[in-house]
Motif scaffolding. Structure first.
Motif, short mmCIF file in Angstrom:
data_model
loop_
_atom_site.label_atom_id
_atom_site.label_comp_id
_atom_site.label_asym_id
_atom_site.label_seq_id
_atom_site.Cartn_x
_atom_site.Cartn_y
_atom_site.Cartn_z
N LYS A 128 48.40 40.85 37.57
CA LYS A 128 49.54 41.41 36.86
C LYS A 128 49.03 42.24 35.69
N THR A 129 49.68 43.36 35.45
CA THR A 129 49.27 44.23 34.36
C THR A 129 49.26 43.46 33.03
N SER A 130 50.22 42.56 32.87
CA SER A 130 50.29 41.79 31.62
C SER A 130 49.14 40.79 31.47
N ASP A 131 48.49 40.44 32.58
CA ASP A 131 47.35 39.50 32.53
C ASP A 131 46.01 40.21 32.46
N LEU A 132 46.04 41.53 32.58
CA LEU A 132 44.80 42.27 32.80
C LEU A 132 43.74 42.02 31.73
N TYR A 183 51.82 45.06 39.06
CA TYR A 183 50.41 44.76 39.30
C TYR A 183 49.49 45.97 39.10
N SER A 184 48.29 45.65 38.68
CA SER A 184 47.28 46.67 38.44
C SER A 184 45.97 46.28 39.08
N TYR A 185 45.06 47.23 39.16
CA TYR A 185 43.70 46.94 39.60
C TYR A 185 42.76 47.41 38.50
N VAL A 186 41.66 46.69 38.37
CA VAL A 186 40.75 46.99 37.27
C VAL A 186 39.33 46.63 37.68
#
Ligand code: CO
Length: 203
Positions: A128-132, A183-186
């Motif tokens: 999740k973007t907020s957990d990134l 959601y995001s990827y990093v």
């Protein structure tokens, strides 16, 4: 007649079929085949070899089954994306569009550079973007031995291995998970997470 066989079973049937003429086809094929119809694939594997000889009606039937599986493989190509990076600290795209009609979505990630993973490592970590930021911090803390991903991190939906130049790895995501666009990827390699990141968009 539609039969559902496991791959292993199909291979066995074809194998027997190719053994040409060794099997004499009896007239009672239909009766022997019937119990197999609609059986779950997991149960089909347990079919006794003795009855397989009798089920082998023709090579054509085996070929048909294999052909229909190939069609399924083709449609899966629409539910995937190519993502890459190189010896510069960036992903090839900052947004990945996921077709809403896909059940699963595959990311094929490639490190197209030439530097080794201990100096220019890249991975793809989905959360999740907020957990990134927390995922990145804990990942860096987990170290290279863990590919910079905290072991059993429940916030991480999926992640590739840490790659060096010339390497590739893939991950498969459930699209239902991504549907709210949160959601995001990093890349969690130390120092990369600030710029090597992007978002998923389901549409
Ligand atoms: Co990186």
């Amino acid at each position: 007649m539609e039969l559902k066989y496991s791959k292993k079973y199909i291979a066995l049937v074809i194998g027997l079929g190719l053994s040409a003429g060794l099997v004499a086809c009896s007239d009672s094929n239909e009766a022997n085949v019937a119990p197999v119809d609609n059986a779950p694939a997991s149960e089909v594997v347990e079919v006794e070899v003795a009855s397989v000889e009798e089920v082998v009606g023709s090579e054509a039937e085996g070929s048909e089954l294999v052909a229909s599986e190939s069609v399924g493989a083709l449609s899966e190509e629409d539910c995937s994306a190519e993502l890459s990076s190189d010896d510069s600290m960036q992903f090839s795209t900052k947004q990945i569009i996921v077709p809403a009609g896909c059940q699963q979505f595959t990311i094929n990630f490639a490190h197209l550079g030439s530097k080794p993973k201990d100096s220019m490592g890249h991975n793809v970590v989905v959360a999740k973007t907020s957990d990134l930021n927390n995922v990145i911090n804990d990942g860096v803390g987990a170290g290279a031995a863990n590919d910079y991903v905290k072991p059993n991190d429940e916030r991480v939906v999926a992640h590739t291995k840490l790659l060096g130049g010339g390497e590739k790895d893939s991950i498969v995501l459930d699209v239902a998970t991504l549907k709210d666009d949160r959601y995001s990827y990093v890349c969690t390699y130390p120092g990369h997470g600030g710029v090597m990141r992007g978002k998923f968009k389901v549409e």
